[in-house]
Design a protein around this motif. Structure first.
Motif, short mmCIF file in Angstrom:
data_model
loop_
_atom_site.label_atom_id
_atom_site.label_comp_id
_atom_site.label_asym_id
_atom_site.label_seq_id
_atom_site.Cartn_x
_atom_site.Cartn_y
_atom_site.Cartn_z
N THR A 18 44.99 35.46 42.84
CA THR A 18 44.54 36.24 41.68
C THR A 18 43.02 36.40 41.70
OG1 THR A 18 46.34 35.22 40.42
CG2 THR A 18 44.70 36.39 39.17
N SER A 19 42.33 35.36 42.15
CA SER A 19 40.87 35.41 42.11
C SER A 19 40.29 34.67 43.32
CB SER A 19 40.40 34.79 40.80
OG SER A 19 39.03 34.95 40.65
N ARG A 22 41.63 29.89 46.72
CA ARG A 22 41.48 28.59 46.04
C ARG A 22 42.36 27.57 46.71
NH1 ARG A 22 41.24 30.14 39.67
NH2 ARG A 22 39.52 31.55 39.98
N SER A 113 36.93 28.18 39.36
CA SER A 113 36.99 28.52 37.94
C SER A 113 37.26 27.34 37.02
CB SER A 113 38.03 29.62 37.76
OG SER A 113 38.01 30.08 36.44
N HIS A 114 38.37 27.41 36.29
CA HIS A 114 38.71 26.40 35.29
C HIS A 114 39.40 25.20 35.93
CE1 HIS A 114 41.90 29.11 36.15
NE2 HIS A 114 42.77 28.21 35.75
N ARG A 282 35.19 32.44 31.37
CA ARG A 282 36.18 32.37 30.29
C ARG A 282 35.53 31.93 28.99
NH1 ARG A 282 41.91 30.14 32.43
NH2 ARG A 282 42.01 31.41 34.32
N GLY A 345 44.52 39.69 36.59
CA GLY A 345 43.45 39.64 37.59
C GLY A 345 42.35 40.61 37.20
N TRP A 346 41.13 40.08 37.06
CA TRP A 346 40.04 40.93 36.59
C TRP A 346 39.78 42.08 37.54
CZ3 TRP A 346 38.58 40.27 31.72
CH2 TRP A 346 37.53 41.06 31.26
N GLU A 363 41.92 39.42 28.69
CA GLU A 363 43.14 38.82 29.18
C GLU A 363 43.51 37.63 28.31
OE1 GLU A 363 43.65 38.93 33.68
OE2 GLU A 363 41.62 38.23 33.40
N SER A 365 44.30 34.89 29.31
CA SER A 365 43.81 33.66 29.93
C SER A 365 42.35 33.39 29.59
CB SER A 365 44.00 33.74 31.44
OG SER A 365 43.35 34.89 31.95
N LYS A 376 34.74 39.01 33.81
CA LYS A 376 34.80 38.57 32.43
C LYS A 376 33.60 37.67 32.20
CE LYS A 376 38.35 35.10 33.57
NZ LYS A 376 38.81 35.45 34.92
N ARG A 484 55.81 35.08 34.98
CA ARG A 484 55.19 35.35 36.29
C ARG A 484 54.72 34.05 36.91
NH1 ARG A 484 49.75 35.21 35.75
NH2 ARG A 484 49.32 36.10 37.79
N SER A 486 51.78 31.96 38.65
CA SER A 486 50.32 31.97 38.69
C SER A 486 49.83 32.22 40.12
CB SER A 486 49.81 30.62 38.21
OG SER A 486 48.49 30.40 38.68
N GLY A 487 48.69 32.90 40.20
CA GLY A 487 48.07 33.12 41.51
C GLY A 487 46.80 32.31 41.68
N THR A 488 46.60 31.29 40.84
CA THR A 488 45.37 30.50 40.94
C THR A 488 45.61 29.01 41.15
OG1 THR A 488 45.27 30.23 38.55
CG2 THR A 488 44.06 32.09 39.45
N ARG A 496 54.42 30.77 34.53
CA ARG A 496 53.86 31.06 33.22
C ARG A 496 54.89 31.86 32.42
NH1 ARG A 496 48.94 29.12 34.04
NH2 ARG A 496 47.52 29.95 35.62
C1 G16 Z 1 41.63 34.29 37.19
C2 G16 Z 1 41.54 35.78 37.12
C3 G16 Z 1 42.08 36.24 35.79
C4 G16 Z 1 43.47 35.71 35.56
C5 G16 Z 1 43.47 34.21 35.70
C6 G16 Z 1 44.85 33.58 35.62
O1 G16 Z 1 40.76 33.75 36.26
O2 G16 Z 1 40.22 36.22 37.25
O3 G16 Z 1 42.07 37.63 35.81
O4 G16 Z 1 43.93 36.06 34.31
O5 G16 Z 1 42.93 33.85 36.94
O6 G16 Z 1 45.58 33.93 36.71
P1 G16 Z 1 46.97 33.26 37.04
O7 G16 Z 1 47.82 33.47 35.81
O8 G16 Z 1 47.45 34.04 38.23
O9 G16 Z 1 46.75 31.81 37.29
P2 G16 Z 1 39.72 32.66 36.67
O10 G16 Z 1 38.96 32.37 35.41
O11 G16 Z 1 40.56 31.51 37.17
O12 G16 Z 1 38.92 33.30 37.75
#
Ligand code: G16
Length: 543
Positions: A18-19, A22, A113-114, A282, A345-346, A363, A365, A376, A484, A486-488, A496
């Motif tokens: 997603t970003s 990672r 990120s987080h 965020r 995804g931003w 979003e 999130s 963001k 869905r 998660s892609g992070t 999720r």
């Molecule tokens: C990233 C993306 C966001 C997305 C979030 C959650 O945020 O930049 O657009 O909403 O992940 O993604 P997922 O639901 O696939 O885990 P960040 O703040 O982690 O870069």
């Protein structure tokens, strides 16, 4: 100056999510791992020759070391210049701004990120394009292809660059400019918001707590809130970035920012509570006695944006990710502007912002932002809230409840099932996909399904199509569930589950959300077969 060409071989699993990419930090620290990915980025963008980049990160473990590697690889790939944040620090929105301000060819942002940081936690690398935004899918696809065929990478051999002192130096034909990470960003914020009005509000006794969660926003928040806006010293808590975020989870939501939540629900609550995440993109907004969901925050900001000088001419449109609630849609409708629904995804907002079709994006999130950068922006959202509060002179709770009375309320929650074995998560999702066509008309836990689909998105600007972007199921009575993966995440799969129930003003807008959403939760748990596939119905995190 010597430039080495190092022999390597493809490493599995370097597919940006997603970003960006990672992984666990130790994975990134393996021989050739970071180098392979960075070289693949250079290949995907047509090489580094003569180009300028921005490099910085959120200060987590391995940040400084990774930056030195990227500088050496940029030099060996012929780059002309790299702009780096002092001490390797740049928040994600500040990096996006520097890319745009200096018209560079893109930038490397080092962050997960987080996600927690440390040698046993997470690390990440993301490439942002020349517009300042995350690489679009076409480009991340090229990066992934390059990681599958890579046989060598280029790296210069020189002493590490001193990132502690601001200034310009020359290494292996590469100009390295170390910049103050805050200055340009703070100036941008000052151009968008009425700092005088916010300063006056603080002078008249307005109180606030900003929890920087030991992450990158600390220096930015101290400079802007306590420095330029005159908030009381100590307003910014946990303001010094640390390599492991003080051992915490730098995710600004009611679970991970619990001390702030507790304060805001207590008798000692200040007027506004806010927090930001690891890399500063965020945000969380809490009023005295009321948590503002990110979906509601987007709607409220859209409805009130013209109170801030930077948005006084109105909004071109708004955009939200598909799982985000439809609260913003109602505001857009009233304003007579478009509301776009994009995949999570931003990166999907980039084209809309570049084309001037959307001004505000958000979003569920905890991400909100505007066309001022292409990411963001946590502190930006807090400043827009402050500007609105300074103009409206009402408590947060009053503003939110007034909004619900006008537009109705999209009750909303997200349930995360973490570290689920990948096959089990896949089986749950596939099980629904296989039945998508037959669900309409069937009832689960007493609720009838009125429609279901798998979300795909056609970008209205370039026509590109993104498929498999999550499952949507609508129920009688106006409820919607989204599922869905998660892609992070970096461990197993995270499922999720997003639940949303709209109620019109006359149907009641101040009931407990969990109560309102319970029938929907029961229905989707049964429909998806959580017990059967995952062995549990209780999530790890509820936000
Ligand atoms: C990233 C993306 C966001 C997305 C979030 C959650 O945020 O930049 O657009 O909403 O992940 O993604 P997922 O639901 O696939 O885990 P960040 O703040 O982690 O870069």
């Amino acid at each position: 100056m010597t430039h080495d060409t190092v022999q390597t071989a493809p490493i599995d699993g370097q597919k940006p999510g997603t970003s960006g990419l990672r992984k666990k930090t130790r994975v990134f620290m393996q021989e050739h791992y970071l180098e392979n990915f960075v070289q693949s980025v250079f290949e995907a963008i047509g090489g580094g020759q003569g180009k300028t980049f921005v490099v910085g990160g959120d200060g987590r473990y391995f940040n400084a070391q990774a930056i030195q590697t990227i500088l050496k690889m940029a030099a060996a790939n012929g780059a002309a210049k790299v702009i780096v944040g002092q001490d390797g620090i740049l928040s994600t929105p500040a990096a996006s701004h520097l890319i745009r301000l200096n018209k560079t060819d893109g930038g490397f942002i080092l962050s997960a990120s987080h996600n927690p940081g440390g040698i046993d936690e997470d690390f990440g690398v993301k490439f942002n394009a020349a517009n300042g935004g995350p690489a679009p899918e076409g480009l991340t696809g090229k990066m992934f292809e390059a990681t599958k065929t890579i046989s060598e990478y280029r790296i210069a051999r020189f002493e590490d660059v001193d990132l502690g002192s601001i200034g310009t130096s020359e290494r292996g034909g590469l100009t390295v400019e170390v910049v103050d990470p805050v200055a340009d960003y703070a100036a941008l914020m000052e151009s968008l918001f009425d700092f005088d009005a916010i300063r006056t509000m603080f002078q008249s006794g307005f109180t606030m707590r900003f929890d920087a969660m030991h992450a990158v926003t600390g220096p930015y928040a101290k400079d802007i809130l306590e420095g330029r806006l005159g908030a009381a010293s100590g307003t910014v808590a946990n303001g010094d970035p640390s390599e492991d975020f003080g051992g915490g989870h730098p995710d600004p939501n009611p679970i991970w920012a619990k001390p702030l939540m507790d304060l805001m629900m207590s008798d000692d609550a200040p007027d506004l509570g806010a927090a930001s995440d690891g890399d500063g993109d965020r945000n969380m907004i809490v009023g005295r006695g009321i948590y503002v969901t990110p979906s509601d925050s987007l709607a409220l900001l859209a409805a009130n944006a013209t109170l801030a000088p930077g948005y006084k001419n109105g909004l071109a449109g708004v955009a939200r990710s598909m799982p985000t609630s439809g609260a913003a849609d109602r505001v857009a409708e009233k304003l007579g502007i478009d509301c776009f629904e994009t995949p999570t995804g931003w990166k999907f907002f980039g084209n809309l912002l570049d084309a001037g079709k959307a001004t505000l994006c958000g979003e569920e999130s905890a991400g909100t932002g505007s066309d001022h950068v292409r990411e963001k922006d946590g502190l930006w959202a807090v400043l827009l809230w402050l500007n609105i509060l300074a103009e409206r002179k009402q408590p947060v709770q009053e503003i939110v409840e007034e909004h619900w009375r006008t537009y109705g309320r999209n009750y909303y929650t997200r349930h995360d099932f973490e570290a689920v074995p990948v096959e089990k998560a896949g089986a749950l999702m596939d099980g629904i996909v296989a039945r998508l066509g037959d669900l309409e008309g069937q009832s689960f836990a007493g609720l009838a399904v009125t429609g279901a689909d798998e979300f795909s998105y056609t970008d209205p600007v370039d026509g590109s199509v993104s498929t498999n972007q999550g499952l949507r199921i609508w129920f009688e009575g106006g409820g919607r569930a989204v599922l869905r993966l998660s892609g992070t995440g970096t461990e197993g799969a995270t499922i999720r589950l997003y639940l949303e129930q709209y109620r019109a003003p006359q149907e009641g807008t101040t009931d407990p959300a969990a109560e309102v959403l319970e029938p929907l939760r029961q229905a989707v748990l049964e429909l998806a077969g959580f017990e059967k596939h995952v062995g549990r119905v209780e999530p790890d995190v509820i936000t």
